[in-house]
Design an enzyme around this catalytic site. Sequence first.
Site, PDB file in Angstrom:
ATOM      1  N   GLU A 473       0.841  -1.201   0.000  1.00  0.00           N
ATOM      2  CA  GLU A 473       0.000   0.000   0.000  1.00  0.00           C
ATOM      3  C   GLU A 473       0.871   1.244   0.000  1.00  0.00           C
ATOM      4  O   GLU A 473       1.574   1.531   0.988  1.00  0.00           O
ATOM      5  CB  GLU A 473      -0.903  -0.015   1.244  1.00  0.00           C
ATOM      6  CG  GLU A 473      -1.708   1.235   1.475  1.00  0.00           C
ATOM      7  CD  GLU A 473      -2.365   1.242   2.855  1.00  0.00           C
ATOM      8  OE1 GLU A 473      -2.828   2.316   3.263  1.00  0.00           O
ATOM      9  OE2 GLU A 473      -2.403   0.189   3.521  1.00  0.00           O
ATOM     10  N   ASP A 546      -1.415  -1.593   5.760  1.00  0.00           N
ATOM     11  CA  ASP A 546      -1.215  -1.059   7.112  1.00  0.00           C
ATOM     12  C   ASP A 546      -2.165  -1.732   8.099  1.00  0.00           C
ATOM     13  O   ASP A 546      -3.263  -2.179   7.738  1.00  0.00           O
ATOM     14  CB  ASP A 546      -1.460   0.450   7.128  1.00  0.00           C
ATOM     15  CG  ASP A 546      -0.398   1.206   6.336  1.00  0.00           C
ATOM     16  OD1 ASP A 546       0.654   0.613   6.043  1.00  0.00           O
ATOM     17  OD2 ASP A 546      -0.646   2.378   5.994  1.00  0.00           O
ATOM     18  N   ASP A 548      -4.341  -0.745  10.130  1.00  0.00           N
ATOM     19  CA  ASP A 548      -5.345   0.206  10.595  1.00  0.00           C
ATOM     20  C   ASP A 548      -6.627  -0.006   9.798  1.00  0.00           C
ATOM     21  O   ASP A 548      -6.733  -0.929   8.991  1.00  0.00           O
ATOM     22  CB  ASP A 548      -4.825   1.642  10.468  1.00  0.00           C
ATOM     23  CG  ASP A 548      -4.428   2.003   9.034  1.00  0.00           C
ATOM     24  OD1 ASP A 548      -4.748   1.222   8.109  1.00  0.00           O
ATOM     25  OD2 ASP A 548      -3.797   3.061   8.832  1.00  0.00           O
ATOM     26  N   ASP A 550      -7.987   1.808   7.366  1.00  0.00           N
ATOM     27  CA  ASP A 550      -7.802   1.964   5.920  1.00  0.00           C
ATOM     28  C   ASP A 550      -7.112   0.741   5.328  1.00  0.00           C
ATOM     29  O   ASP A 550      -7.445   0.296   4.219  1.00  0.00           O
ATOM     30  CB  ASP A 550      -6.983   3.219   5.618  1.00  0.00           C
ATOM     31  CG  ASP A 550      -7.819   4.491   5.745  1.00  0.00           C
ATOM     32  OD1 ASP A 550      -9.059   4.378   5.616  1.00  0.00           O
ATOM     33  OD2 ASP A 550      -7.256   5.574   5.977  1.00  0.00           O
TER      34      ASP A 550
END
Length: 694
Positions: A473, A546, A548, A550
Amino acid sequence: MASSDYSARHLSVLEGLEAVRKRPGMYIGSTDSRGLMHCLWEIIDNSVDEALAGHGSTIDVILHSDDSVEVRDTARGIPVDAEPKTGLSGVEVVFTKLHAGGKFGTGSYAASGGLHGVGASVVNALSERLDVEVDRDGKTWAMSFHRGEPGIFDDGKNEPSPDAPFTPFVKNSELRVVGKVKRGVTGTRIRYWADRQIFTKGADFQGDDLIGRARQTAFLVPGLTITIDDKRSPEGEKTAFEYQGGISEFVDFLAPDSPITETWRLTGEGHFTETVPVLSDSGAMLPTELKRECQVDIALRWGTGYDTVMRSFVNIIATPKGGSHQTGFDQGMLKFLRQQVEQNARRLKVGNDKLEKDDVMAGLTAVLTVRLPEPQFEGQTKEILGTPAVRAIVAQVVQKAMSERFGSSKRDDKAQSALLLDKVVAEMKSRISARAHKETQRRKNALETSSLPAKLVDCRSNDVGNSELFIVEGDSALGTARRARDSEYQALLPIRGKILNVQKASVSDMLSNAECAAIIQVIGAGSGRSFDLSTARYGKVIIMSDADVDGAHIRTLLLTLFFRYMRPMIEEGRVFAAVPPLHRVIVMNPGTKPNETIYTYSEAELQAVLADLKKRGKRYQEPIQRYKGLGEMDADQLATTTMDRHHRTLRRVRVPDAEQASAVFELLMGNDVAPRKEFIIAGADDLSRARIDA
């Protein structure tokens, strides 16, 4: 011990049934679990035929712990009066005579699943014991059989068992009266123990198959309640099915994707003549020309995917291998849509290319049912319909009903018709493009990477089984990953933000999206129906996003892409999710001893580590580092925790994972707003603000 007495009067009864015992595969297909289930459905289908004719609305199936199975219904009950030609009761005729029953003429059943008249007698011949009870004429009548031979089991005070002493009837058979019932109460109860001399060791009733078939039958006969009671284990469940929506509800249940069209219902009928032998009053078989009626009922819808889900039935009996009715459906639908594409060629931008069957079937979920008296099947297992005239009737019904749908002046019908034509043309163009690509494209080696995306950081190795593609990403993570990777066998492909939501995008939109196209091109095995796993350029595909919200969103989008268009990669276990750490704890050691680094992957694990350090009197640096993204790590940290084969943790993505992700994604990001609103409202009270990573 069961008696071995065998008198002359039983020769006529067992002569035909002995052939069943010698060649069971001819009648039930096999002697494993599949054949065992076929026997059960022969009995259940008799009850279903009664419900189909308007008699009885409940069927109960009980799997007993002693390996027996019982089927109960509330239909008319098997006839108990004497059959004129044999002098035997209707019960004995049904269970001992091959090709005997109420489905040869047209008086008892207009359309039924049984037509050879061998179902109940075959099950009886292949059972060590079979008990039948019939509620009729205010009484309960009973009869028992041992491997097809009528007689009496002496159970005493014990539970019924095939090992109980058995006495065959010698002179006259007896249909016993064992109780009374209220006037008007009718029904049949059949319990049997499959003969282990016939069926292979390990053959067993498959609970999941039984539930699936029961659900299917309940869809096909609206208003019928079918209950499955599995008593073989203490935790056995009781499951009931009843549906009022019929095959339209069945299509909605089967559909694996979000809809492009509503569920359409195509109905019609046709007539044909056929010559069949009919038994005359004098006992001779005379060829007679009969006029038959064939009723056609189809429910279908197209979805955004490319998988085809097709179920076909004749008189509610499944025909998994198709037959003349399915051939008629395919031909009628293909001919009609070809005509529509030709008429709209300018709008759809098609040249001289023609639709093929696969283009029309992509994304189609359909249930096709036909009803006709005395259908011709290929064999007793009834997997293929052979009646030739049905093909033309079904094709005609399909073309007429679709013409009415496409000619409708309603706004919704016009919009859905246009979307359907767009879809089938997109499938055709995708097929032509894939074929051209396959003919000209070959797998590029390390020196031939010119056609691959410039942003791909490829590996040196050509060993597919050992190579890995990391989909990372963002460019910041790419820079760190480039230094952390093993360039011999680890390739990197960065994606920018969130890719296209393929859950509700068309095939053409997906192929024109730069990120999706790059992923498909780099993997090198095509997409959708043209996907060829053997040409994939990498042994593993690892999604590295990641840790998280997102990152989870991006991972879900990528999983949806793989699930929709490269599913064999998931089915073969070649798609993984990297597991990067959330926290880094530096434990400070006294003196010159180097500090120790501990990585944790969840909040719970972090608290457990801190509690352990406190308990051991260890100090650690504060504040504890919380990684917001992969770009915050240096190359050594990323290699150690996420990319190095000796230390990393990977999560293999399975098909159920992808299906669940797809379902959640459809809920949260699909076209239908109402379920999403309900989900948000229902979960509002349980939302923890602390869990929001913002």
